[in-house]
Motif scaffolding. Structure first.
Motif, PDB file in Angstrom:
ATOM      1  N   ARG B 118      42.448  37.132  40.168  1.00  0.00           N
ATOM      2  CA  ARG B 118      41.840  37.953  39.525  1.00  0.00           C
ATOM      3  C   ARG B 118      41.329  37.183  38.045  1.00  0.00           C
ATOM      4  N   LEU B 119      40.183  37.647  37.707  1.00  0.00           N
ATOM      5  CA  LEU B 119      39.852  36.986  36.285  1.00  0.00           C
ATOM      6  C   LEU B 119      39.341  38.212  35.488  1.00  0.00           C
ATOM      7  N   PHE B 120      40.066  38.384  34.027  1.00  0.00           N
ATOM      8  CA  PHE B 120      40.038  39.395  33.186  1.00  0.00           C
ATOM      9  C   PHE B 120      39.277  38.778  32.193  1.00  0.00           C
ATOM     10  N   PHE B 121      38.463  39.869  31.566  1.00  0.00           N
ATOM     11  CA  PHE B 121      37.914  39.446  29.938  1.00  0.00           C
ATOM     12  C   PHE B 121      39.385  39.276  29.234  1.00  0.00           C
ATOM     13  N   SER B 122      39.610  38.356  28.282  1.00  0.00           N
ATOM     14  CA  SER B 122      40.550  38.510  27.314  1.00  0.00           C
ATOM     15  C   SER B 122      39.880  39.618  26.491  1.00  0.00           C
ATOM     16  N   THR B 174      27.257  36.589  38.371  1.00  0.00           N
ATOM     17  CA  THR B 174      27.209  35.085  37.818  1.00  0.00           C
ATOM     18  C   THR B 174      28.493  34.504  38.131  1.00  0.00           C
ATOM     19  N   ILE B 175      29.411  35.150  37.339  1.00  0.00           N
ATOM     20  CA  ILE B 175      30.788  34.655  37.495  1.00  0.00           C
ATOM     21  C   ILE B 175      31.438  34.384  39.109  1.00  0.00           C
ATOM     22  N   GLN B 176      31.202  35.377  39.636  1.00  0.00           N
ATOM     23  CA  GLN B 176      31.615  35.660  41.082  1.00  0.00           C
ATOM     24  C   GLN B 176      30.894  34.453  41.848  1.00  0.00           C
ATOM     25  N   LEU B 177      29.950  34.231  41.851  1.00  0.00           N
ATOM     26  CA  LEU B 177      28.999  33.226  42.486  1.00  0.00           C
ATOM     27  C   LEU B 177      29.862  31.828  41.954  1.00  0.00           C
ATOM     28  N   ALA B 178      29.924  31.708  40.866  1.00  0.00           N
ATOM     29  CA  ALA B 178      30.519  30.378  40.407  1.00  0.00           C
ATOM     30  C   ALA B 178      32.065  30.260  41.023  1.00  0.00           C
ATOM     31  N   VAL B 179      32.759  31.422  40.893  1.00  0.00           N
ATOM     32  CA  VAL B 179      34.092  31.277  41.491  1.00  0.00           C
ATOM     33  C   VAL B 179      34.086  30.869  43.007  1.00  0.00           C
ATOM     34  N   VAL B 202      36.584  39.436  38.159  1.00  0.00           N
ATOM     35  CA  VAL B 202      36.876  38.917  39.512  1.00  0.00           C
ATOM     36  C   VAL B 202      37.970  39.599  40.035  1.00  0.00           C
ATOM     37  N   ASP B 203      38.028  40.339  41.415  1.00  0.00           N
ATOM     38  CA  ASP B 203      39.113  40.710  41.829  1.00  0.00           C
ATOM     39  C   ASP B 203      38.904  40.071  43.482  1.00  0.00           C
ATOM     40  N   ALA B 204      39.600  38.923  43.698  1.00  0.00           N
ATOM     41  CA  ALA B 204      39.324  38.404  44.908  1.00  0.00           C
ATOM     42  C   ALA B 204      40.343  38.287  45.733  1.00  0.00           C
ATOM     43  N   VAL B 205      40.336  38.248  47.018  1.00  0.00           N
ATOM     44  CA  VAL B 205      41.500  38.076  47.813  1.00  0.00           C
ATOM     45  C   VAL B 205      41.102  36.764  48.960  1.00  0.00           C
ATOM     46  N   LEU B 206      41.813  35.765  49.168  1.00  0.00           N
ATOM     47  CA  LEU B 206      41.453  34.676  49.905  1.00  0.00           C
ATOM     48  C   LEU B 206      42.472  34.216  50.907  1.00  0.00           C
ATOM     49  N   LEU B 207      42.054  33.533  51.969  1.00  0.00           N
ATOM     50  CA  LEU B 207      42.962  33.165  52.863  1.00  0.00           C
ATOM     51  C   LEU B 207      42.940  31.648  53.041  1.00  0.00           C
ATOM     52  N   ILE B 208      44.175  31.162  52.863  1.00  0.00           N
ATOM     53  CA  ILE B 208      44.009  29.432  52.832  1.00  0.00           C
ATOM     54  C   ILE B 208      45.109  28.905  53.864  1.00  0.00           C
ATOM     55  N   ASP B 209      44.882  27.707  54.449  1.00  0.00           N
ATOM     56  CA  ASP B 209      45.906  27.093  55.263  1.00  0.00           C
ATOM     57  C   ASP B 209      47.134  26.921  54.245  1.00  0.00           C
ATOM     58  N   LYS B 210      48.196  27.077  55.307  1.00  0.00           N
ATOM     59  CA  LYS B 210      49.464  26.821  54.589  1.00  0.00           C
ATOM     60  C   LYS B 210      49.458  25.315  54.232  1.00  0.00           C
ATOM     61  N   ALA B 221      43.501  26.273  37.807  1.00  0.00           N
ATOM     62  CA  ALA B 221      43.724  25.718  36.593  1.00  0.00           C
ATOM     63  C   ALA B 221      42.360  25.334  35.921  1.00  0.00           C
ATOM     64  N   ALA B 222      41.737  24.326  36.781  1.00  0.00           N
ATOM     65  CA  ALA B 222      40.331  23.753  36.358  1.00  0.00           C
ATOM     66  C   ALA B 222      39.351  24.833  36.097  1.00  0.00           C
ATOM     67  N   MET B 223      39.543  25.931  36.897  1.00  0.00           N
ATOM     68  CA  MET B 223      38.752  27.294  36.502  1.00  0.00           C
ATOM     69  C   MET B 223      38.960  27.921  35.377  1.00  0.00           C
ATOM     70  N   GLN B 224      40.255  27.973  34.808  1.00  0.00           N
ATOM     71  CA  GLN B 224      40.687  28.643  33.692  1.00  0.00           C
ATOM     72  C   GLN B 224      39.988  27.694  32.650  1.00  0.00           C
ATOM     73  N   SER B 225      40.121  26.432  32.679  1.00  0.00           N
ATOM     74  CA  SER B 225      39.758  25.520  31.543  1.00  0.00           C
ATOM     75  C   SER B 225      38.227  25.609  31.398  1.00  0.00           C
ATOM     76  N   ILE B 226      37.284  26.110  32.467  1.00  0.00           N
ATOM     77  CA  ILE B 226      35.936  26.331  32.252  1.00  0.00           C
ATOM     78  C   ILE B 226      35.631  27.531  31.790  1.00  0.00           C
ATOM     79  N   TYR B 227      36.587  28.633  32.005  1.00  0.00           N
ATOM     80  CA  TYR B 227      36.231  29.965  31.312  1.00  0.00           C
ATOM     81  C   TYR B 227      37.377  30.410  30.378  1.00  0.00           C
ATOM     82  N   PRO B 228      37.696  29.532  29.358  1.00  0.00           N
ATOM     83  CA  PRO B 228      38.801  30.050  28.307  1.00  0.00           C
ATOM     84  C   PRO B 228      38.689  31.352  27.702  1.00  0.00           C
ATOM     85  N   GLU B 229      37.527  31.929  27.788  1.00  0.00           N
ATOM     86  CA  GLU B 229      37.239  33.465  27.426  1.00  0.00           C
ATOM     87  C   GLU B 229      37.904  34.461  28.342  1.00  0.00           C
ATOM     88  N   HIS B 230      38.302  33.969  29.545  1.00  0.00           N
ATOM     89  CA  HIS B 230      38.868  34.947  30.529  1.00  0.00           C
ATOM     90  C   HIS B 230      40.163  34.612  30.750  1.00  0.00           C
TER      91      HIS B 230
END
Lengths: 114, 249
Positions: B118-122, B174-179, B202-210, B221-230
């Motif tokens: 999830r991504l929230f506005f700060s 726009t943010i969802q596409l980037a995510v 953003v409220d997303a659910v994803l399935l990844i390989d164990k 963590a990289a995403m957070q550094s790109i969007y520090p305002e969120h």
């Protein structure tokens, strides 16, 4: 939520908790009709549907404004109608002791109604 | 005797289950779970003494806790609270009737884990965003709404709210596409839910390989550094509730 399930978060924990509570508001979005409160339960349901229709009318009006398809008279008439509708809804909410937060329904995977 | 069903899994994962019909598994919560097998599938169940199923939050959480414990050991189709059948024979019938559906759904989630992102506005940025939009919108109202009558002023206010909402939705897209572009590095199985609050972008659910959890963490963590305002929040692993939805017969 179990703490070991939170793998990463940034920002203030209080802000995040506040936002998560908004996403999962719990019981308040349910129509909680029982034999004792059937009147207010029904009022909540009916007013939620009226509010949905009112919001759709507003959206449609905005589209028409954007499309520049309204005359001066139509604009005045539209403004008056929508304003009266909103005031009437406010009156009804007061009568049944409901707030904006109450007038919503969680539709599961479809999200909230309003 | 009513039987509560917690999860469905491939019998190959359960030692002895298919050959003995019923064996057991400790959920760690005091509930003794049994394996009921039919063909290639196994259900993890517990019997209960009466027909009543409490609707309390505590019971629902306890049920979810058991499903979570099972999912840590096996690739499962998690059942929902309230999945109760009348007898062990009904469990077998459930597995047999829905065999194809279960197998297909299991193949989808096999050796995978579900995470929530999830991504929230700060709160600070949320205020700034609203302010910027208001300044922008009040600059150029439609001509038909100019005139300073009560009705027009009302419509103008509504129009500004409408434009603000449209801008917010476009920003979210726009943010969802980037995510989504980011996440494609670890998975293409992402479900973006409809955002229901102003602060939620953003409220997303994803399935990844164990085993790809660390990759996901690095990505977040990289995403957070790109969007520090969120504010980004990642939770999991969860049983694959979102990706294992099937209509039972």
């Amino acid at each position: 939520m179990e703490e070991d399930k939170i793998l990463f978060y940034a920002g203030s924990a209080n802000e995040i908790i506040e936002e998560l509570e908004k996403i999962n508001p719990g019981d308040q979005t349910r129509i909680n009709a029982t034999p004792e409160n059937v009147e207010s339960g029904l009022a909540k349901l009916v007013l939620t549907l009226i509010e949905l229709i009112r919001k759709l009318m507003e959206k449609q009006a905005m589209r028409r404004i954007e499309g520049n398809s309204l005359t001066e008279d139509q604009i005045e008439h539209l403004g008056e109608t929508l304003m009266k509708l909103e005031y009437k809804m406010e009156e009804l909410k007061k009568i049944f002791n409901l707030t904006d937060k109450d007038l919503n329904l969680n539709l599961g995977p479809l999200g909230d109604l309003l | 005797m009513p039987v509560i069903v917690y999860a469905i899994l491939d019998s190959k994962q359960v030692i002895d289950a298919s050959s003995h019909g019923i064996s057991s598994f400790s959920s760690g919560s005091g509930v003794e779970l049994e394996f009921v097998s039919a063909s290639t599938l196994t259900a993890m169940v517990s019997s209960q003494s009466d027909n009543t199923l409490s609707n309390s939050r505590q019971e629902v959480l306890a049920y979810a806790g058991i499903v979570d414990t099972i999912s840590k050991k096996y690739s499962i189709l998690p059942m929902r609270y309230g999945s109760v059948v009348a007898s062990y024979a009904d469990v077998t019938a459930l597995l047999e009737k829905n065999s194809e559906l279960f197998v297909n759904a299991l193949n989808k989630v096999m050796n995978k884990e579900e995470y929530s992102l999830r991504l929230f506005f700060s709160h600070q940025h949320q205020d700034d965003f609203v302010h910027e939009q208001n300044v922008d919108i009040t600059r150029s109202p439609p001509e038909i709404l100019l005139g300073n009558t009560e009705n027009k002023n009302y419509l103008l206010k509504k129009y500004q709210q409408h434009i603000a909402e449209e801008k917010r939705i476009n920003y979210i897209k726009t943010i969802q596409l980037a995510v989504a572009k980011y996440l494609v590095n670890v998975t293409e199985i992402v479900d973006f839910k409809k955002t229901t609050t102003f602060g939620c972008i953003v409220d997303a659910v994803l399935l990844i390989d164990k085993g790809r959890k660390n990759e996901l963490l690095e990505l977040v963590a990289a995403m957070q550094s790109i969007y520090p305002e969120h504010n980004v929040i990642l939770t999991g692993p969860w049983p694959p509730y979102t990706f294992a939805q099937i209509k039972l017969e």
